[in-house]
Design an enzyme around this catalytic site. Structure first.
Site, PDB file in Angstrom:
ATOM      1  CG  ASN A   1      91.939   0.226 -65.615  1.00 53.99           C
ATOM      2  OD1 ASN A   1      90.739   0.102 -65.179  1.00 53.99           O
ATOM      3  ND2 ASN A   1      93.038  -0.132 -64.790  1.00 53.99           N
TER       4      ASN A   1
ATOM      5  CG  HIS B   1      96.747  -4.076 -69.735  1.00 55.29           C
ATOM      6  ND1 HIS B   1      97.102  -2.992 -70.625  1.00 55.29           N
ATOM      7  CD2 HIS B   1      96.459  -3.730 -68.597  1.00 55.29           C
ATOM      8  CE1 HIS B   1      96.935  -1.766 -69.796  1.00 55.29           C
ATOM      9  NE2 HIS B   1      96.736  -2.106 -68.656  1.00 55.29           N
TER      10      HIS B   1
ATOM     11  NE  ARG C   1     102.643 -15.414 -60.694  1.00 53.17           N
ATOM     12  CZ  ARG C   1     101.107 -15.891 -60.301  1.00 53.17           C
ATOM     13  NH1 ARG C   1     100.265 -15.140 -60.105  1.00 53.17           N
ATOM     14  NH2 ARG C   1     101.120 -17.203 -60.449  1.00 53.17           N
ATOM     15  CG  ASP C   2     100.384  -5.336 -62.505  1.00 56.54           C
ATOM     16  OD1 ASP C   2      99.622  -4.876 -63.151  1.00 56.54           O
ATOM     17  OD2 ASP C   2     101.216  -4.583 -61.812  1.00 56.54           O
ATOM     18  CB  ILE C   3     105.721  -5.273 -62.397  1.00 52.26           C
ATOM     19  CG1 ILE C   3     107.318  -5.186 -61.581  1.00 52.26           C
ATOM     20  CG2 ILE C   3     105.247  -3.641 -62.284  1.00 52.26           C
ATOM     21  CD1 ILE C   3     108.476  -4.596 -62.661  1.00 52.26           C
TER      22      ILE C   3
HETATM   23  P1  5GP Z   1      96.680   0.016 -66.524  1.00 52.78           P
HETATM   24  O1  5GP Z   1      96.940   1.273 -65.645  1.00 52.78           O
HETATM   25  O2  5GP Z   1      97.245   0.614 -67.926  1.00 52.78           O
HETATM   26  O3  5GP Z   1      95.400  -0.502 -66.705  1.00 52.78           O
HETATM   27  O4  5GP Z   1      97.824  -1.084 -66.138  1.00 52.78           O
HETATM   28  C1  5GP Z   1      98.874  -1.176 -66.349  1.00 52.78           C
HETATM   29  C2  5GP Z   1      99.622  -2.077 -65.358  1.00 52.78           C
HETATM   30  O5  5GP Z   1     101.022  -2.496 -65.987  1.00 52.78           O
HETATM   31  C3  5GP Z   1      99.721  -1.792 -64.098  1.00 52.78           C
HETATM   32  O6  5GP Z   1      99.007  -2.711 -63.071  1.00 52.78           O
HETATM   33  C4  5GP Z   1     101.161  -1.832 -63.697  1.00 52.78           C
HETATM   34  O7  5GP Z   1     101.573  -2.310 -62.471  1.00 52.78           O
HETATM   35  C5  5GP Z   1     101.833  -2.916 -64.650  1.00 52.78           C
HETATM   36  N1  5GP Z   1     102.918  -2.681 -65.304  1.00 52.78           N
HETATM   37  C6  5GP Z   1     103.789  -1.592 -65.580  1.00 52.78           C
HETATM   38  N2  5GP Z   1     104.946  -1.650 -66.113  1.00 52.78           N
HETATM   39  C7  5GP Z   1     105.177  -3.022 -65.748  1.00 52.78           C
HETATM   40  C8  5GP Z   1     106.071  -3.985 -66.121  1.00 52.78           C
HETATM   41  O8  5GP Z   1     107.332  -3.612 -66.643  1.00 52.78           O
HETATM   42  N3  5GP Z   1     105.959  -5.453 -65.591  1.00 52.78           N
HETATM   43  C9  5GP Z   1     104.898  -5.866 -65.474  1.00 52.78           C
HETATM   44  N4  5GP Z   1     104.749  -7.198 -65.069  1.00 52.78           N
HETATM   45  N5  5GP Z   1     103.726  -5.253 -65.155  1.00 52.78           N
HETATM   46  C10 5GP Z   1     103.960  -3.532 -65.366  1.00 52.78           C
END
Ligand code: 5GP
Ligand code: ZN
Length: 114
Positions: free
Chosen positions: A87, A100, A29-31
């Site tokens: 992304n 991801h 799950r996203d944080i």
């Molecule tokens: P991006 O912007 O690179 O496509 O998405 C990165 C995602 O990683 C974001 O939605 C962000 O909330 C998530 N994220 C960043 N750090 C962490 C973390 O430490 N744990 C989790 N579960 N998600 C994270």
């Protein structure tokens, strides 16, 4: 990649809220969820961006989507609908440079995206 956040999760140094794990894929799950369901599905192998996949990764990328489809069912959003997003780089707002797939659902999304 010792300084990669998601590689640390794969290595067990950081424990996210894992919802699915296979020998080559981790989903958690996203944080900072942007929807009632917001799950990140990653290959365990470090791949920085979608630009870095090769034809040999086609099966792996397909399996990321297969996990997304299975999780959409278990999250109860398969019929209502969901969005899957990679992304890639600056203009798309990529923040973590380990490939991801975002699985988002549980609310209505607008189009075109912001
Ligand atoms: P991006 O912007 O690179 O496509 O998405 C990165 C995602 O990683 C974001 O939605 C962000 O909330 C998530 N994220 C960043 N750090 C962490 C973390 O430490 N744990 C989790 N579960 N998600 C994270
Ligand atoms: Zn990594």
């Amino acid at each position: 990649m010792t300084d990669c956040l998601f590689c640390k999760m794969v290595a067990g140094e950081i424990q996210p809220d894992v919802v699915r794990e296979t020998d080559e894929v981790l989903a958690f799950r996203d944080i900072n969820p942007q929807a009632p369901t917001h799950i990140l599905i990653i290959p365990k192998r470090h791949i920085a961006t979608l630009n870095d996949i090769t034809p040999e990764d086609a099966g792996l990328v397909g399996r990321l989507f297969t996990v997304a489809r299975e999780l959409a069912v278990s999250e109860g959003i398969a019929e209502s609908g969901y969005r899957c997003v990679f992304n890639c780089n600056r203009d798309a707002g990529q923040e973590v440079f380990h490939l991801h797939l975002h699985l988002l659902g549980g609310r209505r999304f607008s189009w075109p995206p912001g």
